[in-house]
Design a protein around this motif. Structure first.
Motif, short mmCIF file in Angstrom:
data_model
loop_
_atom_site.label_atom_id
_atom_site.label_comp_id
_atom_site.label_asym_id
_atom_site.label_seq_id
_atom_site.Cartn_x
_atom_site.Cartn_y
_atom_site.Cartn_z
N ASN A 76 116.57 113.16 26.03
CA ASN A 76 116.41 114.22 25.04
C ASN A 76 117.43 114.06 23.90
O ASN A 76 117.09 114.24 22.73
N GLN A 77 118.67 113.71 24.25
CA GLN A 77 119.70 113.53 23.22
C GLN A 77 119.31 112.47 22.19
O GLN A 77 119.62 112.62 21.00
N ALA B 247 119.60 129.76 34.33
CA ALA B 247 118.79 129.25 33.22
C ALA B 247 119.67 128.53 32.21
O ALA B 247 119.26 127.52 31.62
N ALA B 248 120.88 129.05 32.00
CA ALA B 248 121.83 128.41 31.08
C ALA B 248 122.18 127.01 31.57
O ALA B 248 122.25 126.05 30.77
N GLU B 249 122.40 126.87 32.87
CA GLU B 249 122.71 125.56 33.44
C GLU B 249 121.53 124.60 33.25
O GLU B 249 121.72 123.42 32.95
N GLN B 250 120.31 125.11 33.42
CA GLN B 250 119.12 124.28 33.21
C GLN B 250 119.04 123.81 31.76
O GLN B 250 118.72 122.66 31.49
N PHE B 251 119.34 124.73 30.82
CA PHE B 251 119.27 124.35 29.42
C PHE B 251 120.30 123.28 29.09
O PHE B 251 119.99 122.29 28.41
N ILE B 252 121.53 123.46 29.54
CA ILE B 252 122.58 122.50 29.22
C ILE B 252 122.26 121.13 29.82
O ILE B 252 122.48 120.09 29.19
N ALA B 253 121.70 121.12 31.02
CA ALA B 253 121.29 119.85 31.64
C ALA B 253 120.20 119.18 30.80
O ALA B 253 120.22 117.96 30.59
N PHE B 254 119.27 119.98 30.30
CA PHE B 254 118.18 119.45 29.47
C PHE B 254 118.74 118.86 28.18
O PHE B 254 118.37 117.76 27.76
N ALA B 255 119.65 119.59 27.53
CA ALA B 255 120.22 119.15 26.26
C ALA B 255 121.22 118.02 26.43
O ALA B 255 121.64 117.41 25.44
N SER B 256 121.61 117.74 27.66
CA SER B 256 122.56 116.66 27.95
C SER B 256 121.87 115.41 28.49
O SER B 256 122.53 114.39 28.73
N ASP B 257 120.57 115.48 28.69
CA ASP B 257 119.79 114.35 29.20
C ASP B 257 119.67 113.29 28.10
O ASP B 257 119.27 113.62 26.98
N PRO B 258 120.03 112.04 28.37
CA PRO B 258 119.97 111.02 27.31
C PRO B 258 118.58 110.85 26.70
O PRO B 258 118.46 110.53 25.52
#
Length: 350
Positions: A286-287, A273-284
Motif C-alpha cells: 500500500n505504501q 480498528a486503529a491498529e488495523q488502519f495503521i497496519a494497512f497504511a504500513s503495508d509496503p
C-alpha cells in the motif's frame, strides 16, 4: 516546574479524562487525522478509501495544523474524538512521555526491523519522510536561489519570503544562511550565542517575511505572487506542479528532512480498528502507491523498491537528495521547543 513533574501531572490529567472520552465516543466511526491539502487527498486514494473497502470499517478523516497543546487539550477535556493522528517527531516524543498515546503492538506491524530505524518508536510508526525545501516559481525567476543564503539576498531577489510560523526549521535555516556548516547547526543552536545568532539572522530578513501555518499555503503564495520564495514541504510543491501545471522549482541543498508518525490517542474506543488502519497504511504494497501521487519517502524497508522508478529522483529518500539535507533533530526540539516557542513569539511581536 521540571519537565518530568509537568509530564507526571499531565499524565494524571490524561488518565482521569480517558474514561470519560471512552464513554463519550461509543459507537462513532474510526477517525483519522492528517495534514489536509494535496497530501491528505493522496492519502484518501491510497489508504482511506481502500481501507474502508477492504475492512468495511466506517472511517472519517479530518485535518489539523499540529501542536502538542492541541493533543493535550483533546484528552484533558474528556471529549476526545480523535483515534489515529499523524504527528511530527517532537509531538511523538512529548506525547508518548506524557501518556497521550497508546503503545503500539509491533508484532501487528510485522516487527520493528521491517521499518527505517528513525521510523520506529514505542508509541508511533513512521508514515512519511519529507523535506522542508526552498521553493520558487521558475516562470518568474530564471536564475533561481540555490541555497538559504540566496533566500536572504533581497537585492537580487526582491519581494516577500514565506517561512513556517514558529522556531522549528527557521532557526536551522537562519544558521545555514549565515554560513554555519550543516554538521555544526545543532552544536551551535545548543548555545545561547548560537540561538542569538539565529534570531539576529532572522531579524535581518524580518521586514521581508510573511508566515505560513498550513502546508497548502506555500504553493498558493507562490502562485498568487504573495511570496517570491518560500520554505515548503517538498510534496506540496511537486503536487502543485503535477496538478496545477506550475513550474515551481525546489532546492534540496540545505533542506531539512524529518519523519511523521501514526499514533493512537490514549483511551481510544476504536483501538482495534486503529491498529488495523495503521497496519494497512504500513503495508509496503500500500505504501508504494503514495509517492506517485505525492513524492514523500515511505518508511517500510521493502516499500521503496516497489515504487515506480520514475518517481525516485523526487523523493527525500533519494540518496542524492539525502546527501545535501540536514536531519531535523527531534531530541533538540523535545528539550527546547517550549522555551524557543516563547522566544519566537516574543520576537515576532516586536
Amino acid at each position: 516546574m521540571s519537565i518530568r513533574t509537568l509530564n507526571a501531572a499531565l499524565a494524571v490529567g490524561v488518565a482521569l479524562a480517558v474514561g470519560s472520552t471512552a464513554a463519550y465516543a461509543q459507537g462513532r466511526p474510526l477517525s483519522v487525522i492528517s495534514w489536509g491539502g494535496a497530501y491528505q487527498d493522496a492519502q484518501k486514494e491510497v489508504y482511506f478509501k481502500p481501507f474502508m473497502e477492504k475492512t468495511k470499517i466506517k472511517m472519517v478523516d479530518e485535518s489539523w495544523d499540529g501542536g502538542i497543546g492541541v493533543l493535550r487539550a483533546k484528552l484533558q477535556g474528556g471529549a476526545n474524538n480523535w483515534d489515529v493522528v499523524q504527528v511530527e517527531s517532537e509531538e511523538l516524543l512529548l506525547g508518548c512521555e506524557e501518556g497521550l498515546f497508546e503503545k503500539l503492538d509491533w508484532a501487528k506491524l510485522g516487527g520493528r526491523d521491517k521499518f527505517l530505524k528513525d521510523a520506529v518508536h514505542d508509541c508511533g510508526v513512521g508514515s512519511i519522510v519529507y523535506n522542508f525545501v526552498l521553493a520558487y516559481d521558475g516562470d518568474k525567476i530564471k536564475d533561481g536561489p540555490k541555497s538559504w543564503k540566496d533566500f536572504w539576498d533581497v537585492k537580487k531577489y526582491p519581494g516577500k519570503r514565506a517561512l513556517r510560523k514558529g522556531p522549528k526549521t527557521n532557526l536551522e535555516i537562519a544558521l545555514l544562511a549565515d554560513g554555519v556548516a550543516p554538521a555544526d547547526v545543532y552544536k551551535t543552536l545548543s548555545t545561547p550565542a548560537g540561538v542569538d545568532r539565529a534570531f539576529n539572522k532572522l531579524s535581518q530578513l524580518k521586514p521581508h517575511l510573511i508566515w505560513w501555518e498550513k502546508g497548502s499555503q506555500p504553493p498558493q503564495m507562490l502562485a498568487s505572487g504573495e511570496a517570491v520564495m518560500v520554505s515548503a514541504y517538498n510534496g506540496r510543491i511537486a503536487a502543485a506542479n503535477k496538478t496545477d501545471k506550475k513550474n515551481f522549482k525546489m532546492s534540496w541543498n540545505g533542506s531539512l528532512y524529518t519523519i511523521d508518525s501514526w499514533v493512537i490517542m490514549k483511551g481510544s474506543p476504536n483501538k482495534a480498528a486503529a491498529e488495523q488502519f495503521i497496519a494497512f497504511a504500513s503495508d509496503p504494497q500500500n505504501q508504494k502507491n503514495l509517492p506517485p501521487k505525492i513524492p514523500y519517502g515511505i518508511t517500510h524497508v521493502a516499500a521503496t523498491a516497489l515504487v515506480d522508478k520514475a518517481v525516485l529522483p523526487d523523493l527525500p529518500t533519494n540518496p542524492a537528495n539525502l546527501k545535501v539535507s540536514l536531519y531535523l533533530n527531534d531530541k533538540f526540539w523535545l528539550e527546547n521547543l517550549d522555551k524557543l516557542n516563547q522566544r519566537f513569539n516574543a520576537w515576532l511581536a516586536k
